[in-house]
Design a protein around this motif. Structure first.
Motif, PDB file in Angstrom:
ATOM      1  N   ASP A  95      12.544  75.389   2.520  1.00  0.00           N
ATOM      2  CA  ASP A  95      13.201  74.215   3.089  1.00  0.00           C
ATOM      3  C   ASP A  95      12.743  72.928   2.413  1.00  0.00           C
ATOM      4  O   ASP A  95      11.770  72.896   1.685  1.00  0.00           O
ATOM      5  CB  ASP A  95      13.025  74.138   4.610  1.00  0.00           C
ATOM      6  CG  ASP A  95      13.675  75.309   5.318  1.00  0.00           C
ATOM      7  OD1 ASP A  95      14.776  75.713   4.896  1.00  0.00           O
ATOM      8  OD2 ASP A  95      13.093  75.814   6.295  1.00  0.00           O
ATOM      9  N   THR A  96      13.524  71.876   2.658  1.00  0.00           N
ATOM     10  CA  THR A  96      13.241  70.583   2.042  1.00  0.00           C
ATOM     11  C   THR A  96      12.736  69.644   3.136  1.00  0.00           C
ATOM     12  O   THR A  96      12.042  70.086   4.030  1.00  0.00           O
ATOM     13  CB  THR A  96      14.496  70.025   1.340  1.00  0.00           C
ATOM     14  OG1 THR A  96      15.441  69.591   2.301  1.00  0.00           O
ATOM     15  CG2 THR A  96      15.130  71.049   0.417  1.00  0.00           C
ATOM     16  N   GLN A  97      13.114  68.407   3.073  1.00  0.00           N
ATOM     17  CA  GLN A  97      12.788  67.413   4.081  1.00  0.00           C
ATOM     18  C   GLN A  97      14.069  66.675   4.427  1.00  0.00           C
ATOM     19  O   GLN A  97      15.069  66.772   3.712  1.00  0.00           O
ATOM     20  CB  GLN A  97      11.726  66.433   3.560  1.00  0.00           C
ATOM     21  CG  GLN A  97      10.339  67.029   3.423  1.00  0.00           C
ATOM     22  CD  GLN A  97       9.656  67.176   4.767  1.00  0.00           C
ATOM     23  OE1 GLN A  97       9.713  66.292   5.621  1.00  0.00           O
ATOM     24  NE2 GLN A  97       8.998  68.314   4.967  1.00  0.00           N
ATOM     25  N   PHE A  98      14.053  65.893   5.500  1.00  0.00           N
ATOM     26  CA  PHE A  98      15.236  65.149   5.931  1.00  0.00           C
ATOM     27  C   PHE A  98      15.626  64.074   4.928  1.00  0.00           C
ATOM     28  O   PHE A  98      16.809  63.863   4.661  1.00  0.00           O
ATOM     29  CB  PHE A  98      14.989  64.527   7.309  1.00  0.00           C
ATOM     30  CG  PHE A  98      16.162  63.767   7.852  1.00  0.00           C
ATOM     31  CD1 PHE A  98      17.321  64.425   8.240  1.00  0.00           C
ATOM     32  CD2 PHE A  98      16.122  62.389   7.975  1.00  0.00           C
ATOM     33  CE1 PHE A  98      18.421  63.729   8.733  1.00  0.00           C
ATOM     34  CE2 PHE A  98      17.212  61.682   8.483  1.00  0.00           C
ATOM     35  CZ  PHE A  98      18.353  62.354   8.857  1.00  0.00           C
ATOM     36  N   LEU A  99      14.635  63.398   4.355  1.00  0.00           N
ATOM     37  CA  LEU A  99      14.909  62.327   3.398  1.00  0.00           C
ATOM     38  C   LEU A  99      14.447  62.728   2.001  1.00  0.00           C
ATOM     39  O   LEU A  99      13.365  63.295   1.843  1.00  0.00           O
ATOM     40  CB  LEU A  99      14.194  61.040   3.820  1.00  0.00           C
ATOM     41  CG  LEU A  99      14.614  60.465   5.163  1.00  0.00           C
ATOM     42  CD1 LEU A  99      13.709  59.306   5.556  1.00  0.00           C
ATOM     43  CD2 LEU A  99      16.071  60.024   5.114  1.00  0.00           C
ATOM     44  N   PRO A 100      15.248  62.418   0.985  1.00  0.00           N
ATOM     45  CA  PRO A 100      14.838  62.732  -0.383  1.00  0.00           C
ATOM     46  C   PRO A 100      13.475  62.134  -0.762  1.00  0.00           C
ATOM     47  O   PRO A 100      12.698  62.776  -1.470  1.00  0.00           O
ATOM     48  CB  PRO A 100      15.966  62.153  -1.236  1.00  0.00           C
ATOM     49  CG  PRO A 100      17.167  62.258  -0.340  1.00  0.00           C
ATOM     50  CD  PRO A 100      16.637  61.923   1.035  1.00  0.00           C
ATOM     51  N   ALA A 101      13.161  60.939  -0.269  1.00  0.00           N
ATOM     52  CA  ALA A 101      11.856  60.336  -0.580  1.00  0.00           C
ATOM     53  C   ALA A 101      10.713  61.194  -0.039  1.00  0.00           C
ATOM     54  O   ALA A 101       9.657  61.312  -0.684  1.00  0.00           O
ATOM     55  CB  ALA A 101      11.778  58.918  -0.012  1.00  0.00           C
ATOM     56  N   LEU A 102      10.913  61.813   1.113  1.00  0.00           N
ATOM     57  CA  LEU A 102       9.893  62.697   1.671  1.00  0.00           C
ATOM     58  C   LEU A 102       9.825  64.009   0.902  1.00  0.00           C
ATOM     59  O   LEU A 102       8.749  64.587   0.739  1.00  0.00           O
ATOM     60  CB  LEU A 102      10.149  62.940   3.157  1.00  0.00           C
ATOM     61  CG  LEU A 102      10.020  61.696   4.036  1.00  0.00           C
ATOM     62  CD1 LEU A 102      10.476  61.986   5.460  1.00  0.00           C
ATOM     63  CD2 LEU A 102       8.599  61.163   4.018  1.00  0.00           C
ATOM     64  N   THR A 103      10.954  64.469   0.416  1.00  0.00           N
ATOM     65  CA  THR A 103      10.952  65.659  -0.435  1.00  0.00           C
ATOM     66  C   THR A 103      10.158  65.364  -1.705  1.00  0.00           C
ATOM     67  O   THR A 103       9.381  66.207  -2.162  1.00  0.00           O
ATOM     68  CB  THR A 103      12.387  66.094  -0.784  1.00  0.00           C
ATOM     69  OG1 THR A 103      13.104  66.341   0.425  1.00  0.00           O
ATOM     70  CG2 THR A 103      12.394  67.355  -1.638  1.00  0.00           C
TER      71      THR A 103
END
Length: 161
Positions: free
Chosen positions: A62-70
């Motif tokens: 899985d990734t994260q909700f926001l690309p910056a957090l990814t």
């Protein structure tokens, strides 16, 4: 919860969900590696992204909700290993599981999910972006994470990475 407790919780509760995805070398029968976790702050709903490093490559779940957090998650992985991130497994169609795909794809990772999940992602992205942009007014249309679908979808009961 400390990372080791979080990792143990993942192994106990979530790994049974992944019993149809085999990681490692089936030829050698060796599946040794290191499980890590990145947890976002409240802005990302304290989402856990787990990753498995077998010493040669990293598979992210899985990734994260926001690309910056990814990107922060990718940076953490790069601080803990020299192994490249080669795969991201999307476990279900929720924005905190797939919104970061553009970051991981740009980093060279290939994404995979079941065909059913891949089919659900566009519709979920549509209604969730409507909710966050139009209802909650938390994002401008240009600021909400763009949709990027998984690159591979498997059918049947299992697949091997």
């Amino acid at each position: 919860m400390p990372a080791t407790q979080t990792q143990a919780s993942f192994a106990r509760h979530l790994l049974p969900l992944f019993t149809t995805i085999t990681l490692g070398s089936a030829a050698s029968g060796v599946y040794a590696g290191k499980l890590g976790v990145y947890t976002s702050d409240e802005q990302g709903f304290n989402t856990h992204t787990f990753y498995y490093d077998d010493g040669q490559e990293v598979v992210v779940f899985d990734t994260q909700f926001l690309p910056a957090l990814t990107q922060k998650m990718v940076d953490q992985i790069h601080q803990t290993t020299r192994s490249p991130i080669t795969r991201v497994v999307v476990t279900h169609a929720n924005p905190d599981k797939f919104n970061g795909l553009p970051v991981l794809h740009a980093a060279g990772a290939r994404s995979i999910s079941s065909q059913a999940i891949a089919n659900d992602i566009p519709a979920v992205h549509s209604y969730k972006s409507h909710f966050w942009i139009d209802t909650m007014k938390a994002f401008k249309p240009s600021d909400y994470p763009r949709l990027e679908n998984v690159q591979e979808a498997f059918t049947g009961n299992s697949t091997t990475l």
